[in-house]
Design a protein around this motif. Structure first.
Motif, PDB file in Angstrom:
ATOM      1  N   ASP A  42       0.847  -1.183   0.000  1.00 42.63           N
ATOM      2  CA  ASP A  42       0.000   0.000   0.000  1.00 42.63           C
ATOM      3  C   ASP A  42       0.891   1.244   0.000  1.00 42.63           C
ATOM      4  O   ASP A  42       2.099   1.167   0.270  1.00 42.63           O
ATOM      5  CB  ASP A  42      -0.947  -0.007   1.199  1.00 42.63           C
ATOM      6  CG  ASP A  42      -0.212  -0.046   2.529  1.00 42.63           C
ATOM      7  OD1 ASP A  42       0.607   0.857   2.786  1.00 42.63           O
ATOM      8  OD2 ASP A  42      -0.449  -0.975   3.324  1.00 42.63           O
ATOM      9  N   PRO A  43       0.336   2.434  -0.306  1.00 39.88           N
ATOM     10  CA  PRO A  43       1.164   3.645  -0.416  1.00 39.88           C
ATOM     11  C   PRO A  43       1.982   3.954   0.836  1.00 39.88           C
ATOM     12  O   PRO A  43       3.125   4.421   0.728  1.00 39.88           O
ATOM     13  CB  PRO A  43       0.126   4.744  -0.701  1.00 39.88           C
ATOM     14  CG  PRO A  43      -0.994   4.027  -1.389  1.00 39.88           C
ATOM     15  CD  PRO A  43      -1.058   2.685  -0.735  1.00 39.88           C
ATOM     16  N   VAL A  44       1.435   3.709   2.024  1.00 40.55           N
ATOM     17  CA  VAL A  44       2.155   4.022   3.255  1.00 40.55           C
ATOM     18  C   VAL A  44       3.394   3.137   3.384  1.00 40.55           C
ATOM     19  O   VAL A  44       4.507   3.611   3.654  1.00 40.55           O
ATOM     20  CB  VAL A  44       1.243   3.848   4.491  1.00 40.55           C
ATOM     21  CG1 VAL A  44       2.050   3.985   5.779  1.00 40.55           C
ATOM     22  CG2 VAL A  44       0.120   4.877   4.458  1.00 40.55           C
ATOM     23  N   ARG A  45       3.221   1.837   3.200  1.00 45.85           N
ATOM     24  CA  ARG A  45       4.356   0.918   3.301  1.00 45.85           C
ATOM     25  C   ARG A  45       5.359   1.151   2.172  1.00 45.85           C
ATOM     26  O   ARG A  45       6.573   1.036   2.363  1.00 45.85           O
ATOM     27  CB  ARG A  45       3.870  -0.535   3.285  1.00 45.85           C
ATOM     28  CG  ARG A  45       3.202  -0.973   4.593  1.00 45.85           C
ATOM     29  CD  ARG A  45       3.044  -2.474   4.640  1.00 45.85           C
ATOM     30  NE  ARG A  45       2.602  -2.940   5.942  1.00 45.85           N
ATOM     31  CZ  ARG A  45       1.386  -3.382   6.218  1.00 45.85           C
ATOM     32  NH1 ARG A  45       0.466  -3.414   5.271  1.00 45.85           N
ATOM     33  NH2 ARG A  45       1.068  -3.791   7.442  1.00 45.85           N
ATOM     34  N   ARG A  46       4.862   1.491   0.988  1.00 44.97           N
ATOM     35  CA  ARG A  46       5.769   1.734  -0.134  1.00 44.97           C
ATOM     36  C   ARG A  46       6.652   2.953   0.156  1.00 44.97           C
ATOM     37  O   ARG A  46       7.866   2.932  -0.075  1.00 44.97           O
ATOM     38  CB  ARG A  46       4.965   1.953  -1.404  1.00 44.97           C
ATOM     39  CG  ARG A  46       5.807   1.958  -2.682  1.00 44.97           C
ATOM     40  CD  ARG A  46       4.939   2.267  -3.878  1.00 44.97           C
ATOM     41  NE  ARG A  46       3.836   1.338  -3.973  1.00 44.97           N
ATOM     42  CZ  ARG A  46       2.616   1.677  -4.385  1.00 44.97           C
ATOM     43  NH1 ARG A  46       2.329   2.933  -4.698  1.00 44.97           N
ATOM     44  NH2 ARG A  46       1.671   0.764  -4.462  1.00 44.97           N
ATOM     45  N   THR A  47       6.044   4.012   0.674  1.00 42.66           N
ATOM     46  CA  THR A  47       6.809   5.216   1.005  1.00 42.66           C
ATOM     47  C   THR A  47       7.868   4.925   2.061  1.00 42.66           C
ATOM     48  O   THR A  47       9.011   5.387   1.958  1.00 42.66           O
ATOM     49  CB  THR A  47       5.863   6.323   1.502  1.00 42.66           C
ATOM     50  OG1 THR A  47       4.937   6.652   0.458  1.00 42.66           O
ATOM     51  CG2 THR A  47       6.638   7.570   1.907  1.00 42.66           C
ATOM     52  N   GLU A  48       7.501   4.156   3.078  1.00 38.81           N
ATOM     53  CA  GLU A  48       8.455   3.823   4.133  1.00 38.81           C
ATOM     54  C   GLU A  48       9.565   2.928   3.605  1.00 38.81           C
ATOM     55  O   GLU A  48      10.735   3.068   4.005  1.00 38.81           O
ATOM     56  CB  GLU A  48       7.734   3.148   5.293  1.00 38.81           C
ATOM     57  CG  GLU A  48       8.625   2.712   6.442  1.00 38.81           C
ATOM     58  CD  GLU A  48       9.326   3.851   7.153  1.00 38.81           C
ATOM     59  OE1 GLU A  48      10.244   3.580   7.946  1.00 38.81           O
ATOM     60  OE2 GLU A  48       8.953   5.028   6.914  1.00 38.81           O
ATOM     61  N   LEU A  49       9.218   1.991   2.693  1.00 39.41           N
ATOM     62  CA  LEU A  49      10.236   1.130   2.101  1.00 39.41           C
ATOM     63  C   LEU A  49      11.266   1.973   1.358  1.00 39.41           C
ATOM     64  O   LEU A  49      12.481   1.791   1.547  1.00 39.41           O
ATOM     65  CB  LEU A  49       9.589   0.127   1.143  1.00 39.41           C
ATOM     66  CG  LEU A  49      10.557  -0.744   0.328  1.00 39.41           C
ATOM     67  CD1 LEU A  49      11.356  -1.654   1.241  1.00 39.41           C
ATOM     68  CD2 LEU A  49       9.812  -1.552  -0.725  1.00 39.41           C
ATOM     69  N   PHE A  50      10.803   2.902   0.527  1.00 35.81           N
ATOM     70  CA  PHE A  50      11.730   3.741  -0.230  1.00 35.81           C
ATOM     71  C   PHE A  50      12.595   4.585   0.712  1.00 35.81           C
ATOM     72  O   PHE A  50      13.778   4.796   0.453  1.00 35.81           O
ATOM     73  CB  PHE A  50      10.968   4.637  -1.200  1.00 35.81           C
ATOM     74  CG  PHE A  50      10.284   3.904  -2.324  1.00 35.81           C
ATOM     75  CD1 PHE A  50      10.763   2.682  -2.764  1.00 35.81           C
ATOM     76  CD2 PHE A  50       9.160   4.432  -2.944  1.00 35.81           C
ATOM     77  CE1 PHE A  50      10.139   1.999  -3.803  1.00 35.81           C
ATOM     78  CE2 PHE A  50       8.539   3.767  -3.985  1.00 35.81           C
ATOM     79  CZ  PHE A  50       9.025   2.544  -4.412  1.00 35.81           C
ATOM     80  N   ARG A  51      12.002   5.067   1.781  1.00 41.15           N
ATOM     81  CA  ARG A  51      12.767   5.892   2.729  1.00 41.15           C
ATOM     82  C   ARG A  51      13.909   5.080   3.343  1.00 41.15           C
ATOM     83  O   ARG A  51      15.053   5.556   3.413  1.00 41.15           O
ATOM     84  CB  ARG A  51      11.849   6.422   3.831  1.00 41.15           C
ATOM     85  CG  ARG A  51      12.553   7.376   4.809  1.00 41.15           C
ATOM     86  CD  ARG A  51      11.682   7.697   5.998  1.00 41.15           C
ATOM     87  NE  ARG A  51      11.527   6.561   6.904  1.00 41.15           N
ATOM     88  CZ  ARG A  51      12.457   6.181   7.775  1.00 41.15           C
ATOM     89  NH1 ARG A  51      13.617   6.809   7.859  1.00 41.15           N
ATOM     90  NH2 ARG A  51      12.233   5.137   8.571  1.00 41.15           N
ATOM     91  N   ARG A  52      13.603   3.871   3.776  1.00 40.67           N
ATOM     92  CA  ARG A  52      14.634   3.048   4.411  1.00 40.67           C
ATOM     93  C   ARG A  52      15.698   2.635   3.405  1.00 40.67           C
ATOM     94  O   ARG A  52      16.892   2.595   3.729  1.00 40.67           O
ATOM     95  CB  ARG A  52      14.004   1.816   5.056  1.00 40.67           C
ATOM     96  CG  ARG A  52      13.050   2.140   6.205  1.00 40.67           C
ATOM     97  CD  ARG A  52      12.604   0.873   6.912  1.00 40.67           C
ATOM     98  NE  ARG A  52      11.534   1.133   7.867  1.00 40.67           N
ATOM     99  CZ  ARG A  52      10.989   0.211   8.636  1.00 40.67           C
ATOM    100  NH1 ARG A  52      11.416  -1.051   8.568  1.00 40.67           N
ATOM    101  NH2 ARG A  52      10.014   0.506   9.480  1.00 40.67           N
ATOM    102  N   LEU A  53      15.282   2.322   2.179  1.00 43.54           N
ATOM    103  CA  LEU A  53      16.248   1.939   1.154  1.00 43.54           C
ATOM    104  C   LEU A  53      17.146   3.121   0.796  1.00 43.54           C
ATOM    105  O   LEU A  53      18.344   2.949   0.541  1.00 43.54           O
ATOM    106  CB  LEU A  53      15.531   1.433  -0.092  1.00 43.54           C
ATOM    107  CG  LEU A  53      14.751   0.119   0.057  1.00 43.54           C
ATOM    108  CD1 LEU A  53      13.989  -0.194  -1.216  1.00 43.54           C
ATOM    109  CD2 LEU A  53      15.683  -1.037   0.415  1.00 43.54           C
ATOM    110  N   ARG A  54      16.582   4.302   0.773  1.00 44.01           N
ATOM    111  CA  ARG A  54      17.351   5.505   0.452  1.00 44.01           C
ATOM    112  C   ARG A  54      18.435   5.754   1.510  1.00 44.01           C
ATOM    113  O   ARG A  54      19.551   6.170   1.203  1.00 44.01           O
ATOM    114  CB  ARG A  54      16.428   6.715   0.349  1.00 44.01           C
ATOM    115  CG  ARG A  54      17.124   8.001  -0.111  1.00 44.01           C
ATOM    116  CD  ARG A  54      16.156   9.172  -0.147  1.00 44.01           C
ATOM    117  NE  ARG A  54      15.188   9.024  -1.228  1.00 44.01           N
ATOM    118  CZ  ARG A  54      13.885   8.784  -1.043  1.00 44.01           C
ATOM    119  NH1 ARG A  54      13.400   8.632   0.192  1.00 44.01           N
ATOM    120  NH2 ARG A  54      13.069   8.692  -2.070  1.00 44.01           N
TER     121      ARG A  54
END
Length: 362
Positions: A314-326
């Motif tokens: 979902d958008p919330v988890r996707r945003t958090e995934l990208f943040r951690r990967l970044r």
């Protein structure tokens, strides 16, 4: 730190594909069956083992003609650290010995196991969604792949343990010389204790990383290492000797690291992961992968392969995934059928459109 100047020849459906000008985020976009996962698989073979599909070597080469003989394949890449090439690594087959996978590092022959000393590799694929409900053997392989981040020689130890246990099994079956049995069990205990201790250390270090991550939006898992035998070499050797009659009757060794288990629960509820919902299992698997990525990125170029992950969040988890990967040090490679799920990182990513065994930079 990661890979650059990547080349594939005659691998799966890729006759000749190059990927240059890589970035921290690297996106492979295309229709199903275009060859995106084949590219990730090729990258995974720049580490020890059989890659993210665990395919047989005969399945990997491009076929010369329909029904024809497979061609030798080659995969190569440069390792970069702080923008500087530190090494060139590659794996390939030769027409004269098609059943053997060969490796070269900086133009010199090397072993596949030694690749772990140069590059830390992690991945998450849809086939891993069944990790918590699959066999204990599947979770042992999962542990062993992750363990290379903290002990590059772990794969060699696992292989030598398997060889020693097979030899022990033959001696038990044929009532072999007890003195030879003692020697083989000493080897099994040496390698087995090392394997077990590394797995135990891995789980402890993963738990340290998981405890530092916020519990949401990815469910925090709790990991427990359950050894199949003593972690001490002397104690393991004594147990193997004591278990000879039972193991002879069973036709296999019933004690030792080959019986290890990694138990996983949801930390907040203490519910076994196998009993959690599909969404909770996916979230825990991502959390473990992110924690492992932190361990893997320490001291060596590190690559994280994520096959079709973003589209299923979902958008919330996707945003958090990208943040951690970044924020992580690992170079990231992701696949998807369209660019929309990657809008948040599109401007900072290297992107290739993949189709019919080709990859075109966009």
């Amino acid at each position: 730190m990661g890979l650059s100047r990547i080349s594939l020849e005659n691998f799966r459906n890729h006759a000749a594909t190059t990927l240059g000008d890589t970035a921290h985020f690297n996106l492979l976009v295309g229709e199903n069956g275009a060859g995106k996962t084949n590219l990730l698989e090729a990258l995974s073979l720049l580490g020890p083992g059989r890659g993210l599909r665990r395919a047989n070597l005969a399945e990997l080469p491009l076929k010369d003609t329909p029904g024809g003989a497979p061609l030798p394949f080659a995969i190569g890449a440069s390792l970069t650290e702080a923008g500087t090439v530190s090494a060139r690594i590659g794996t390939y087959t030769d027409a004269g010995q098609p059943g053997r996978r060969l490796v070269r590092v900086n133009g010199t022959n090397a072993s596949a196991v030694s690749l772990a000393e140069w590059l830390a590799m992690s991945w998450l694929t849809p086939s891993m969604d069944s990790l918590f409900t699959d066999s204990a053997g599947t979770r042992r392989r999962f542990m062993d792949r992750m363990a290379l981040a903290i002990a590059p020689d772990h794969a060699r130890r696992v292989n030598q343990l398997e060889v020693a246990l097979r030899e022990r099994g033959k001696l038990l079956e044929h009532n072999g010389d007890p003195r030879w049995m003692d020697a083989i069990e000493a080897q099994a205990a040496d390698h087995g204790a090392s394997v077990a201790r590394t797995r135990a250390e891995l789980v402890l270090r993963l738990m340290d990383e998981l405890s530092a991550l916020p519990p949401e939006p990815f469910a925090r898992p709790s990991l427990t290492y359950r050894p199949g035998g003593p972690l001490d070499e002397i104690a393991l050797r004594a147990e193997l000797a004591r278990a000879r009659p039972r193991d002879r009757a069973a036709g296999r060794a019933l004690i030792g690291p080959q019986r290890d288990e990694m138990e996983v629960e949801m930390a907040s509820t203490r519910q076994p992961a196998a009993s959690c919902s599909t969404g909770e299992q996916k979230a825990m698997l991502i959390a473990i992968t992110l924690a492992h990525g932190v361990l893997a990125a320490a001291g060596r170029p590190s690559v994280l392969l994520l096959d079709e992950v973003a589209a299923h969040l979902d958008p919330v988890r996707r945003t958090e995934l990208f943040r951690r990967l970044r924020e992580g040090r690992a170079q990231v490679w992701m696949t998807g059928t369209e660019l929309a799920p990657f809008d948040a990182i599109r401007n900072e990513a290297a992107i290739w459109r993949v189709g019919a065994g080709r990859a075109e930079r966009i």
